[in-house]
Design a protein around this motif. Structure first.
Motif, PDB file in Angstrom:
ATOM      1  N   TYR A 169      -4.105 -24.407  -5.759  1.00 52.42           N
ATOM      2  CA  TYR A 169      -3.853 -25.647  -6.496  1.00 52.42           C
ATOM      3  C   TYR A 169      -5.139 -26.196  -7.099  1.00 52.42           C
ATOM      4  N   ASP A 170      -6.263 -26.012  -6.408  1.00 53.92           N
ATOM      5  CA  ASP A 170      -7.553 -26.412  -6.987  1.00 53.92           C
ATOM      6  C   ASP A 170      -7.769 -25.695  -8.319  1.00 53.92           C
ATOM      7  N   THR A 213      -4.814 -26.716 -11.084  1.00 54.36           N
ATOM      8  CA  THR A 213      -4.909 -28.072 -11.652  1.00 54.36           C
ATOM      9  C   THR A 213      -6.148 -28.273 -12.516  1.00 54.36           C
ATOM     10  N   HIS A 214      -7.033 -27.287 -12.539  1.00 57.04           N
ATOM     11  CA  HIS A 214      -8.195 -27.365 -13.430  1.00 57.04           C
ATOM     12  C   HIS A 214      -8.013 -26.534 -14.701  1.00 57.04           C
ATOM     13  N   TYR A 272      -3.381 -28.172 -17.972  1.00 58.33           N
ATOM     14  CA  TYR A 272      -2.746 -28.969 -16.909  1.00 58.33           C
ATOM     15  C   TYR A 272      -2.918 -30.450 -17.221  1.00 58.33           C
ATOM     16  N   SER A 273      -1.832 -31.206 -17.163  1.00 62.81           N
ATOM     17  CA  SER A 273      -1.871 -32.614 -17.574  1.00 62.81           C
ATOM     18  C   SER A 273      -1.773 -33.585 -16.406  1.00 62.81           C
ATOM     19  N   GLY A 274      -1.536 -33.077 -15.198  1.00 56.95           N
ATOM     20  CA  GLY A 274      -1.401 -33.963 -14.047  1.00 56.95           C
ATOM     21  C   GLY A 274      -2.743 -34.298 -13.421  1.00 56.95           C
ATOM     22  N   LYS A 275      -2.681 -34.850 -12.220  1.00 54.95           N
ATOM     23  CA  LYS A 275      -3.900 -35.211 -11.493  1.00 54.95           C
ATOM     24  C   LYS A 275      -4.519 -33.967 -10.872  1.00 54.95           C
ATOM     25  N   ARG A 276      -5.794 -33.787 -11.080  1.00 53.88           N
ATOM     26  CA  ARG A 276      -6.484 -32.609 -10.551  1.00 53.88           C
ATOM     27  C   ARG A 276      -6.849 -32.798  -9.085  1.00 53.88           C
ATOM     28  N   THR A 277      -6.819 -31.707  -8.345  1.00 56.01           N
ATOM     29  CA  THR A 277      -7.273 -31.734  -6.962  1.00 56.01           C
ATOM     30  C   THR A 277      -8.792 -31.551  -6.941  1.00 56.01           C
ATOM     31  N   ASN A 278      -9.363 -31.668  -5.768  1.00 57.46           N
ATOM     32  CA  ASN A 278     -10.816 -31.541  -5.637  1.00 57.46           C
ATOM     33  C   ASN A 278     -11.212 -30.071  -5.536  1.00 57.46           C
TER      34      ASN A 278
END
Length: 351
Positions: A156-157, A160-161, A165-171
């Motif tokens: 997911y890291d 989401t980068h 990707y348009s959502g909230k990114r993970t760390n």
């Protein structure tokens, strides 16, 4: 006070004091912080390893070591405790390496650039491969090292980068983004690198490939194929028998041992000391060539500087491409670059 001269009994007495006082009071009394990297495990309890190792000194030497007087990691506190038979484990997992991220990112790509749940059987396979890869020694791995939850979270890291990707990114880490971009820029090469890693780990052929010297560390960090395959690539280059055949073929055909990229000749510059010396570069990276027989035409003779420049970062230029770069630089500087004096050596040679 002799640092590290503590006995098992000294350590056991310190553990008793730690239990009696409680963690916070013990650490505050002796001026220690909570362990950030390693924990001592004894009878099912976790202890701050550096504090235990430092305070244990008071039983033989009259006073404890302060936290500033020694290193709490490998080489000092951890080694002192392990020497007396205690178990020391990492308190947190180390950062993901390029090899590990190549495997994880490839899985994300094959899943349509989406992260995967911990329960997905493909995550279980990834976790198992990461355990075999063993990018870090056992003492640097926490109990949760690259388990299914950690492997899934890393997918997911990466996902989401992705630029789309348009959502909230993970760390994620900086290297996550670097490897992701490599897959976007060179999808076929990176997929092949991941495939070779998977195949090699499953077959057990990559487990014992060790670095031959520390000079490779910088190159390994940015190698397009990852550290493990890069080491295998370098092993090919350092095959003494194949290097001798390449040199012999060049000389037999009337060429000289000058660098194919910049024309440097060790013998001309260093005289007798440089006679017969040249480095051998495998032109096609392992992740592109795959395993198999190496032909002499796959090899190039180049000087140490050019070899380092080729391996410095991905994508690796060929000797011809590096030669063009050197030619442009020398031309702009008004210098004259010597030309390599190599004859054709495209002769097949088995390794």
């Amino acid at each position: 006070m002799a640092k590290g001269l503590i006995s098992r009994d000294d350590i056991l007495k310190t553990l008793e004091e730690y239990d009696a006082l409680g963690r916070d009071t013990f650490l505050d009394r002796y001026g220690y912080r909570e362990a950030s990297t390693y924990l001592l495990v004894h009878e099912g309890k976790d202890y701050d390893s550096k504090a235990i190792a430092g305070v244990a000194h008071k039983h033989q030497h009259g006073e404890p070591l302060t936290w500033q007087q020694f290193n709490g990691g490998l080489g000092q506190a951890v080694d002192w405790l392990k020497r007396e038979g205690f178990k020391v484990v990492a308190s947190r997992n180390p950062k993901w390496t390029r090899d590990e991220l190549i495997l994880a990112c490839d899985l994300v790509v094959r899943n349509g650039w989406e992260g995967l749940a911990a329960e997905d059987p493909r995550i279980a396979e990834l976790s198992a491969l990461l355990q075999v890869l063993a990018a870090y020694p056992e003492e640097e791995r926490a109990a949760t090292y690259r388990n299914c939850n950690g492997a899934a979270r890393k997918t997911y890291d990466i996902a989401t980068h992705h630029p789309d990707y348009s959502g909230k990114r993970t760390n994620g880490g900086r290297l996550d983004v670097v490897v992701l971009q490599d897959f976007l820029d060179r999808p076929a090469a990176m997929a092949q690198a991941a495939q070779l890693l998977r195949e090699g780990l499953k077959a057990g052929t990559l487990e014992t490939v060790l670095a031959e010297d520390d000079d490779d560390a910088e190159d390994e960090a940015s190698a397009p194929e990852g550290r493990v395959l890069y080491r295998r690539h370098r092993t090919r280059e350092r095959n003494k028998g194949l290097r001798k055949k390449k040199i012999a073929a060049v000389l037999k055909a009337g060429g000289s041992l000058s660098c194919e990229a910049c024309g440097f000749d060790f013998a001309l510059v260093y005289g007798e000391r440089g006679e017969g010396y040249i480095e051998c570069h495998h032109v096609v990276p392992l992740h592109e060539a795959g395993e198999g027989t190496t032909k002499l035409s796959d090899l190039a003779l180049i000087c140490s500087n050019c070899h380092r420049m080729i391996h410095r970062s991905a994508p690796w230029p060929t000797p011809a491409e590096l030669r063009d770069l050197v030619q442009r630089q020398t031309t702009s500087a008004g210098a004259v670059m010597p030309g390599p004096r190599h004859a054709d050596t495209s002769v097949a040679g088995a390794r």
